[in-house]
Design a protein around this motif. Structure first.
Motif, PDB file in Angstrom:
ATOM      1  N   GLY A 118      36.373 -21.067  -9.335  1.00 14.08           N
ATOM      2  CA  GLY A 118      37.483 -20.744 -10.216  1.00 14.08           C
ATOM      3  C   GLY A 118      37.117 -20.023 -11.482  1.00 14.08           C
ATOM      4  N   LEU A 119      35.974 -19.374 -11.505  1.00 20.12           N
ATOM      5  CA  LEU A 119      35.481 -18.741 -12.724  1.00 20.12           C
ATOM      6  C   LEU A 119      36.041 -17.324 -12.874  1.00 20.12           C
ATOM      7  CD1 LEU A 119      33.448 -19.655 -14.930  1.00 20.12           C
ATOM      8  CD2 LEU A 119      31.691 -18.372 -13.680  1.00 20.12           C
ATOM      9  N   THR A 120      36.397 -16.971 -14.105  1.00 26.74           N
ATOM     10  CA  THR A 120      36.749 -15.595 -14.436  1.00 26.74           C
ATOM     11  C   THR A 120      35.684 -15.057 -15.381  1.00 26.74           C
ATOM     12  OG1 THR A 120      39.128 -15.970 -14.196  1.00 26.74           O
ATOM     13  CG2 THR A 120      38.448 -14.053 -15.496  1.00 26.74           C
ATOM     14  N   VAL A 121      35.108 -13.907 -15.036  1.00 29.18           N
ATOM     15  CA  VAL A 121      34.013 -13.325 -15.816  1.00 29.18           C
ATOM     16  C   VAL A 121      34.430 -11.966 -16.357  1.00 29.18           C
ATOM     17  CG1 VAL A 121      31.622 -12.527 -15.805  1.00 29.18           C
ATOM     18  CG2 VAL A 121      32.282 -14.516 -14.415  1.00 29.18           C
ATOM     19  N   VAL A 122      34.446 -11.850 -17.680  1.00 28.78           N
ATOM     20  CA  VAL A 122      34.657 -10.574 -18.354  1.00 28.78           C
ATOM     21  C   VAL A 122      33.279 -10.015 -18.700  1.00 28.78           C
ATOM     22  CG1 VAL A 122      35.613  -9.423 -20.382  1.00 28.78           C
ATOM     23  CG2 VAL A 122      36.847 -11.337 -19.320  1.00 28.78           C
ATOM     24  N   THR A 123      33.028  -8.757 -18.376  1.00 26.95           N
ATOM     25  CA  THR A 123      31.710  -8.200 -18.681  1.00 26.95           C
ATOM     26  C   THR A 123      31.797  -6.705 -18.973  1.00 26.95           C
ATOM     27  OG1 THR A 123      29.411  -8.005 -17.913  1.00 26.95           O
ATOM     28  CG2 THR A 123      31.138  -7.712 -16.258  1.00 26.95           C
ATOM     29  N   ASN A 124      30.903  -6.246 -19.823  1.00 26.08           N
ATOM     30  CA  ASN A 124      30.736  -4.813 -20.035  1.00 26.08           C
ATOM     31  C   ASN A 124      29.437  -4.328 -19.414  1.00 26.08           C
ATOM     32  OD1 ASN A 124      29.044  -6.082 -21.981  1.00 26.08           O
ATOM     33  ND2 ASN A 124      29.057  -4.229 -23.248  1.00 26.08           N
ATOM     34  N   SER A 125      28.880  -5.135 -18.512  1.00 26.19           N
ATOM     35  CA  SER A 125      27.616  -4.807 -17.856  1.00 26.19           C
ATOM     36  C   SER A 125      27.883  -4.332 -16.429  1.00 26.19           C
ATOM     37  CB  SER A 125      26.702  -6.033 -17.823  1.00 26.19           C
ATOM     38  OG  SER A 125      25.612  -5.818 -16.950  1.00 26.19           O
ATOM     39  N   LEU A 126      27.500  -3.101 -16.129  1.00 27.51           N
ATOM     40  CA  LEU A 126      27.660  -2.583 -14.771  1.00 27.51           C
ATOM     41  C   LEU A 126      26.832  -3.373 -13.752  1.00 27.51           C
ATOM     42  CD1 LEU A 126      27.625   1.240 -15.598  1.00 27.51           C
ATOM     43  CD2 LEU A 126      29.585  -0.099 -14.796  1.00 27.51           C
ATOM     44  N   PRO A 127      25.561  -3.716 -14.039  1.00 28.27           N
ATOM     45  CA  PRO A 127      24.802  -4.515 -13.070  1.00 28.27           C
ATOM     46  C   PRO A 127      25.400  -5.901 -12.827  1.00 28.27           C
ATOM     47  CG  PRO A 127      23.318  -3.416 -14.589  1.00 28.27           C
ATOM     48  CD  PRO A 127      24.689  -3.229 -15.134  1.00 28.27           C
ATOM     49  N   VAL A 128      25.913  -6.542 -13.884  1.00 30.55           N
ATOM     50  CA  VAL A 128      26.542  -7.859 -13.706  1.00 30.55           C
ATOM     51  C   VAL A 128      27.763  -7.745 -12.804  1.00 30.55           C
ATOM     52  CG1 VAL A 128      27.880  -9.661 -14.881  1.00 30.55           C
ATOM     53  CG2 VAL A 128      25.695  -8.909 -15.828  1.00 30.55           C
ATOM     54  N   ALA A 129      28.619  -6.761 -13.060  1.00 31.51           N
ATOM     55  CA  ALA A 129      29.806  -6.572 -12.239  1.00 31.51           C
ATOM     56  C   ALA A 129      29.443  -6.278 -10.788  1.00 31.51           C
ATOM     57  CB  ALA A 129      30.664  -5.447 -12.815  1.00 31.51           C
ATOM     58  N   ASP A 130      28.438  -5.433 -10.586  1.00 33.72           N
ATOM     59  CA  ASP A 130      28.001  -5.107  -9.226  1.00 33.72           C
ATOM     60  C   ASP A 130      27.468  -6.340  -8.516  1.00 33.72           C
ATOM     61  OD1 ASP A 130      28.694  -2.473  -9.543  1.00 33.72           O
ATOM     62  OD2 ASP A 130      26.666  -1.777  -9.982  1.00 33.72           O
ATOM     63  N   LEU A 131      26.703  -7.149  -9.222  1.00 38.49           N
ATOM     64  CA  LEU A 131      26.133  -8.361  -8.631  1.00 38.49           C
ATOM     65  C   LEU A 131      27.229  -9.318  -8.185  1.00 38.49           C
ATOM     66  CD1 LEU A 131      23.656 -10.224  -8.065  1.00 38.49           C
ATOM     67  CD2 LEU A 131      23.974 -11.113 -10.373  1.00 38.49           C
ATOM     68  N   LEU A 132      28.177  -9.598  -9.071  1.00 38.79           N
ATOM     69  CA  LEU A 132      29.219 -10.574  -8.763  1.00 38.79           C
ATOM     70  C   LEU A 132      30.192 -10.054  -7.715  1.00 38.79           C
ATOM     71  CD1 LEU A 132      29.952 -11.997 -12.329  1.00 38.79           C
ATOM     72  CD2 LEU A 132      28.580 -13.020 -10.513  1.00 38.79           C
ATOM     73  N   ARG A 133      30.558  -8.805  -7.806  1.00 38.00           N
ATOM     74  CA  ARG A 133      31.478  -8.233  -6.823  1.00 38.00           C
ATOM     75  C   ARG A 133      30.798  -8.062  -5.470  1.00 38.00           C
ATOM     76  NH1 ARG A 133      34.398  -3.539 -10.534  1.00 38.00           N
ATOM     77  NH2 ARG A 133      36.025  -4.867 -11.419  1.00 38.00           N
ATOM     78  N   GLY A 134      29.531  -7.732  -5.482  1.00 41.14           N
ATOM     79  CA  GLY A 134      28.810  -7.514  -4.236  1.00 41.14           C
ATOM     80  C   GLY A 134      28.677  -8.758  -3.390  1.00 41.14           C
ATOM     81  N   HIS A 135      28.737  -9.927  -4.028  1.00 35.85           N
ATOM     82  CA  HIS A 135      28.606 -11.184  -3.291  1.00 35.85           C
ATOM     83  C   HIS A 135      29.950 -11.859  -3.049  1.00 35.85           C
ATOM     84  CE1 HIS A 135      24.405 -10.622  -4.456  1.00 35.85           C
ATOM     85  NE2 HIS A 135      24.099 -11.504  -3.533  1.00 35.85           N
ATOM     86  N   ALA A 136      31.026 -11.306  -3.594  1.00 36.12           N
ATOM     87  CA  ALA A 136      32.330 -11.966  -3.483  1.00 36.12           C
ATOM     88  C   ALA A 136      32.755 -12.159  -2.034  1.00 36.12           C
ATOM     89  CB  ALA A 136      33.387 -11.166  -4.239  1.00 36.12           C
ATOM     90  N   GLU A 137      32.479 -11.151  -1.173  1.00 33.48           N
ATOM     91  CA  GLU A 137      32.911 -11.245   0.218  1.00 33.48           C
ATOM     92  C   GLU A 137      32.096 -12.279   0.993  1.00 33.48           C
ATOM     93  OE1 GLU A 137      32.770  -7.401   1.911  1.00 33.48           O
ATOM     94  OE2 GLU A 137      34.370  -6.584   0.642  1.00 33.48           O
TER      95      GLU A 137
END
Length: 265
Positions: A118-137
């Protein structure tokens, strides 16, 4: 003595005396000449000191305006960084809204958040966003929701500038986990990038609590622009190689000092 503890002692000596000689370190630490030279090489790569013939000199009190790239920093102090990241991830509660800044330590923290429900993550980091989105599926419906700010990327792959600042100011988060280029008693938390410092300030203003994540090698390093003073920090998460002087200052100035155990990283 662990390598991290040995390097922390070397840094303390360099910052106290301004310089050290290899022969003196060999005698004081009870290790080989080659071990000392490897330690100095590691510390020099992280920017904590400068190697010279026969020893090293202090550079960490020099203000730095050069911003290393993300890839250049990802492998520096990897053991300490992993320990810090694990400790910082332990501050995050299920169902919360958090923010993660740019930087390799914040990126390491992100890896530990992927299974917090249930976590919501706000980030201005492209690598962080890629990491979290890449594993979402790969994860279930409880995988973190990622909100990426706009802005222009820096060399460290952080989005900064007016677009990022405007987006961030419209949000409120429970906890901000923020990396740092450098931290010192007088300068506070600093960045070599003026625009990134301003965006970091917007992130701080949007957060109920601030956790700064910085391994021991960041102490005493001063970047060009300050974005936080020590008294604003609710949690300062570092590793157990942090020097005694730094521990004393931080224990006095911040809300809570958390020292991660590098032996279990």
């Amino acid at each position: 003595m662990l390598a991290l503890q040995r390097r922390a002692l070397i840094l303390d000596l360099v910052r106290r005396d301004g310089a050290v000689r290899v022969a003196h370190l060999v005698e004081q630490l009870g290790v080989s000449d080659m071990t000392v030279r490897r330690d100095l090489e590691t510390l020099a790569r992280s920017g904590s000191l400068e190697k010279v013939h026969g020893g090293a000199v202090a550079t960490s009190t020099t203000t730095t305006g050069e911003e290393p790239g993300f890839e250049a920093k990802i492998d520096l102090e990897s053991t300490a960084k992993a320990a810090v990241a694990t400790a910082a991830a332990g501050l995050v509660k299920p169902g919360g809204v958090i923010a993660l800044s740019g930087g390799t330590t914040a990126f390491a923290v992100a890896a530990g958040l992927r299974h917090i429900p249930g976590l919501t993550v706000v980030t201005n980091s492209l690598p962080v966003a890629d990491l979290l989105r890449g594993h979402a599926e790969e994860l279930d419906a409880g995988a973190p929701t990622v909100l990426l700010t706009g802005g222009s990327p820096t060399r460290s792959a952080a989005l900064v500038g007016p677009l990022a600042d405007q987006a961030i100011r419209s949000l409120r988060v429970d906890l901000l986990i923020m990396g740092a280029h450098g931290v010192s008693e007088r300068a506070g938390v600093t960045s070599p990038n003026l625009a990134e410092a301003q965006t970091n300030r917007a992130l701080i203003d949007s957060a109920e609590q601030l956790a700064v994540v910085a391994d021991h090698s960041k102490w005493g390093v001063v970047g060009l622009s300050r974005f936080a003073v020590l008294s604003e920090i609710d949690y300062f998460v570092s590793d157990d190689a942090l020097g005694e002087d730094a521990r004393s200052v931080l224990s006095r100035e911040v809300g809570r000092l958390v020292l991660a155990d590098t032996t279990s990283a």
